[in-house]
Design a protein around this motif. Structure first.
Motif, PDB file in Angstrom:
ATOM      1  N   UNK A   1       0.814  -1.208   0.000  1.00 12.45           N
ATOM      2  CA  UNK A   1       0.000   0.000   0.000  1.00 12.45           C
ATOM      3  C   UNK A   1       0.853   1.266   0.000  1.00 12.45           C
ATOM      4  N   UNK A   2       2.112   1.140   0.334  1.00 12.92           N
ATOM      5  CA  UNK A   2       2.997   2.292   0.460  1.00 12.92           C
ATOM      6  C   UNK A   2       4.064   2.373  -0.627  1.00 12.92           C
ATOM      7  N   UNK A   3       4.423   1.249  -1.190  1.00 12.46           N
ATOM      8  CA  UNK A   3       5.560   1.178  -2.110  1.00 12.46           C
ATOM      9  C   UNK A   3       5.299   1.943  -3.406  1.00 12.46           C
ATOM     10  N   UNK A   4       6.383   2.253  -4.069  1.00 15.20           N
ATOM     11  CA  UNK A   4       6.344   2.837  -5.391  1.00 15.20           C
ATOM     12  C   UNK A   4       6.412   1.682  -6.386  1.00 15.20           C
ATOM     13  N   UNK A   5       5.500   1.665  -7.313  1.00 13.14           N
ATOM     14  CA  UNK A   5       5.482   0.566  -8.283  1.00 13.14           C
ATOM     15  C   UNK A   5       6.404   0.865  -9.472  1.00 13.14           C
ATOM     16  N   UNK A   6       7.589   1.326  -9.145  1.00 11.78           N
ATOM     17  CA  UNK A   6       8.610   1.619 -10.143  1.00 11.78           C
ATOM     18  C   UNK A   6       9.424   0.348 -10.360  1.00 11.78           C
TER      19      UNK A   6
ATOM     20  N   UNK B   1       4.318  -5.845   7.023  1.00 10.20           N
ATOM     21  CA  UNK B   1       3.834  -4.609   7.646  1.00 10.20           C
ATOM     22  C   UNK B   1       4.867  -3.496   7.526  1.00 10.20           C
ATOM     23  N   UNK B   2       4.381  -2.256   7.521  1.00  9.83           N
ATOM     24  CA  UNK B   2       5.256  -1.101   7.417  1.00  9.83           C
ATOM     25  C   UNK B   2       6.249  -1.010   8.577  1.00  9.83           C
ATOM     26  N   UNK B   3       5.854  -1.435   9.740  1.00  9.63           N
ATOM     27  CA  UNK B   3       6.740  -1.409  10.904  1.00  9.63           C
ATOM     28  C   UNK B   3       7.928  -2.349  10.712  1.00  9.63           C
TER      29      UNK B   3
ATOM     30  N   UNK C   1       8.460   6.916   1.418  1.00 10.41           N
ATOM     31  CA  UNK C   1       7.156   6.241   1.307  1.00 10.41           C
ATOM     32  C   UNK C   1       6.584   5.965   2.685  1.00 10.41           C
ATOM     33  N   UNK C   2       7.441   5.650   3.628  1.00  8.06           N
ATOM     34  CA  UNK C   2       7.002   5.439   5.005  1.00  8.06           C
ATOM     35  C   UNK C   2       6.652   6.768   5.678  1.00  8.06           C
TER      36      UNK C   2
END
Length: 141
Positions: A5-10, A102-104, A135-136
């Motif tokens: 949900x946070x990442x860049x889809x590059x 998870x982001x953590x 992104x975080x």
């Protein structure tokens, strides 16, 4: 929140047989300073940065940088390796994270491994994006 949900889809990446010249052109076009190296199946086999190329051309360069007054030496050395495959200069051990983590966990991994970004893979180990520190951070706003 999940990494996906946070990442860049590059999906900007290099191939192991790409030449140093082609990689430099990729860096210039993309504005990136490092990229994952992926095989034909899309699996990450390494990571390569501008620093790896400079060190490949002039081992010890960063240690003596302040004593160098002529950048022509670096340019000459880069021309000598410009047709080499980047697989000779990449770092094969890559810290990655799965997109469902998870982001953590990602933040902890970045801190423990002292990295600015993490290549993201799916459950099959295929490269699907990049998670950067920003992104975080942007999620906090």
């Amino acid at each position: 929140m999940k990494v996906k949900e946070l990442m860049t889809r590059d999906l900007t990446a290099a191939e192991p047989t790409m030449t140093v010249r082609e990689l430099i052109e990729l860096f210039v076009r993309s504005g990136l300073s490092s990229v994952p190296v992926v095989n034909d199946e899309g699996r990450i086999v390494g990571i390569i940065s501008e620093r790896d190329i400079i060190e490949g051309a002039l081992p010890g360069y960063f240690e003596v940088l302040y004593g160098i007054t002529d950048m022509n030496h670096l340019s000459q050395k880069l021309r000598e390796i410009e047709n080499d495959h980047i697989e000779f200069y990449m770092t094969p051990d890559v810290v990655t994270i799965e997109e469902d983590e998870d982001d953590l966990v990602a933040a902890d991994l970045m801190i423990r491994k002292n990295v600015k970004s993490l290549p993201v893979v799916n459950r099959d180990g295929i490269f699907v994006g990049v998670l950067r520190r920003i992104d975080l951070l942007k999620d906090l706003l």
